[in-house]
Motif scaffolding. Structure first.
Motif, short mmCIF file in Angstrom:
data_model
loop_
_atom_site.label_atom_id
_atom_site.label_comp_id
_atom_site.label_asym_id
_atom_site.label_seq_id
_atom_site.Cartn_x
_atom_site.Cartn_y
_atom_site.Cartn_z
N TYR A 1 -120.96 -35.58 8.33
CA TYR A 1 -119.91 -36.42 7.75
C TYR A 1 -118.60 -35.63 7.82
O TYR A 1 -118.59 -34.41 7.61
N THR B 1 -117.47 -42.35 9.54
CA THR B 1 -117.93 -43.68 9.10
C THR B 1 -119.15 -43.58 8.18
O THR B 1 -119.73 -42.52 8.00
N SER B 2 -119.53 -44.75 7.67
CA SER B 2 -120.67 -44.80 6.75
C SER B 2 -121.98 -44.46 7.45
O SER B 2 -123.00 -44.25 6.81
N ASP B 3 -121.98 -44.41 8.81
CA ASP B 3 -123.17 -43.95 9.53
C ASP B 3 -123.60 -42.58 9.02
O ASP B 3 -124.77 -42.23 9.09
#
Ligand code: ATP
Ligand code: MG
Ligand code: MG
Ligand code: MG
Length: 471
Positions: free
Chosen positions: A131, A157-159
């Motif tokens: 992240y 991103t939220s990935d």
């Protein structure tokens, strides 16, 4: 080490067992006491309450091979099956878990040692994501794995940020990717071509370090935890020198059985059909073994969609008699030792598959010929009207995604909104008829009858609840 699917599963569990983890059985596909989740879709599901502290176990490290289905709800890979090298509706997720015990450093070290030392993967083919703000993980990958900075990719991103829900434990995650080589289309994570199949995500390490209290308030967890998930079929592909999950030993056997029974080689257009059949056989069999039966609502409707979709592919291969149930022994032979519930439920699975195939087989053919007529003048880019899609659903029992799948190879889509509107109209019509009948008792009688016969025979009227699962 031999690299069969069965041996890799054992090697993974043994490795974490040796490293102080309790080897825990897979949880069921229908999560216990969790109405929010359609199917178990990750290893952490059976440990949810342990992570939040609601439940205590006699161990603080665990490892599992978890049965997962991603064919409905938030994670839905149904449409990917047959078309990507890496997605199944049913797959096994290998995982190791720390409940407030070790954190990032040991999680990274254990993962790295397993894949590079025990499994012997070539370090130069591995890259990882973190992240974007997680400097700690970035530094650990550099230090522990010795990865060069350009192969530790920061993703904003939220990935790379995992959350259990709107509130609850959450934290950054780090994913390990394997580069299958230049000859395959695709780019590294974060690039424009990341959807390709060259760089395949094999393992996701989640660092649960926060608790989201409200939309605005997030606090540090007093005891951070670890939750990881590695796709067994994906790591098997790597270890067997294959790019594609469907070329691993297990799928070779299942697809081989399907080729033998249909007499159609897995080439050209038939390739996707054999893959869909092999994949859907697994999800159907495991769902039935865990107590799901085909129906017109909820989980049962997802199962029915999977089964009917497989049947259309069997029909494409020219199978005029029920096929799926005849493939079951091959599956039980491959996976029954690891999952004895398959052996215990074999007769039920077999009967259920056969019954559904026999029932649907009759209308499938008629529905398909209607679809062929309705779409004969259509070209790539065209859209099938919602009325026709609804008629196929209502009269012929075609789940919407089956119709979509049938038209996909020709580049034709379906008018979703038109489909929903047609369904609404029918519901309104049905309501009007009830109201107009003037007999208060009619409705009661109807519901009693429906209970007696089961919803299946009332497909046309049971749209309200079925609707919720059409995605
Ligand atoms: P992808 O981006 O490839 O769809 P994901 O990020 O959705 O994968 P995770 O939710 O991180 O997957 O699940 C953990 C691991 O489980 C993945 O790294 C992958 O190895 C495996 N996995 C996830 N979905 C599937 C699937 N549909 N079929 C097979 N393996 C899967
Ligand atoms: Mg996914
Ligand atoms: Mg991913
Ligand atoms: Mg992931």
């Amino acid at each position: 080490m031999s690299s069969s699917v069965n041996d890799i599963r054992t090697a993974f569990l043994d490795y974490f067992g040796r490293n102080g983890h309790e080897i825990v059985e897979s949880g069921p596909l229908v999560p216990r006491n969790d109405p929010t989740l359609m199917f178990t879709n990750a290893g952490m599901v059976q440990f949810k309450n342990v992570f939040t502290g609601l439940e205590h176990r006699p161990y603080n490290r665990a490892t599992t091979s978890q049965k997962c289905v991603r064919a409905g709800g938030k994670h839905n890979d149904l449409d990917n099956v047959g078309y990507t090298a890496r997605h199944h509706t049913f797959f096994e997720m290998l995982g190791n878990f720390s409940f407030g015990d070790y954190f990032k450093d040991l999680a990274i070290e254990l993962a790295w040692n397993l894949i590079t030392k025990e499994f012997g993967l070539d370090k130069d083919r591995l890259l990882v994501t973190v992240y974007h703000t997680d400097d700690q993980a970035f530094d650990l990958w550099k230090k522990i794995a010795g990865l060069p900075e350009e192969r530790i990719i920061r993703i904003p991103t939220s990935d790379n940020f995992w959350a259990m829900g709107d509130t609850g434990p959450c934290g950054p995650c780090s994913e390990i990717f394997y580069d299958h080589g230049e000859h395959i289309w695709g780019g590294p994570p974060g690039s424009a071509e990341e959807d390709g199949d060259r760089f395949i995500e094999i393992w996701n390490l989640v660092f649960m370090q926060y608790e989201q209290l409200t939309a605005e308030e997030r606090v540090n967890l007093p005891k951070p935890s670890i939750d990881t998930g590695m796709g067994l079929e994906r790591i098997a592909a790597v270890l067997q020198g294959e790019h594609d999950n469907y070329d691993i030993d297990l799928f070779k056997t299942l697809i081989g059985a399907s080729v033998e029974l249909t007499g159609v080689p897995a080439e050209g257009k038939a390739r996707a059909s054999h893959r869909v059949i092999a994949d859907h056989l697994r999800s159907s069999a495991f769902l039935i073994a865990d107590g799901v039966l085909p129906s017109n609502e909820g989980r049962g409707y997802v199962l029915r969609r999977i089964m009917r979709r497989a049947m259309r592919h069997a029909q494409l291969l020219g199978a005029s008699e029920p096929l799926m149930w005849r493939l079951l022994p091959a599956l039980v032979a491959e996976m029954g030792r690891a999952y004895p519930e398959l052996i215990r439920a074999e007769a039920l699975i077999s009967e259920t598959l056969k019954l559904e195939e026999t029932r649907f087989g009759r209308t499938l053919e008629r529905g398909l010929s209607l679809l062929t007529d309705a779409s004969s003048d259509m070209n790539e880019g065209d859209v099938l009207d919602g009325e026709t899609a609804f008629k196929l659903y209502d009269t012929y029992g075609f789940p919407l995604d089956l119709t979509q799948d049938a038209l996909r190879q020709r580049g034709i889509s379906v008018d979703d909104d038109g489909f929903k509107a047609a369904m609404e109209r029918q519901k309104a019509e049905a309501r009007k008829n009830w109201a107009g009948s003037g007999e208060a008792a009619t409705e009661t009688v109807w519901f009693e009858l429906k209970d007696k016969l089961g919803a299946t025979d009332f497909l046309g009227y049971d749209t309200e609840r079925a609707e919720g699962v059409i995605t």
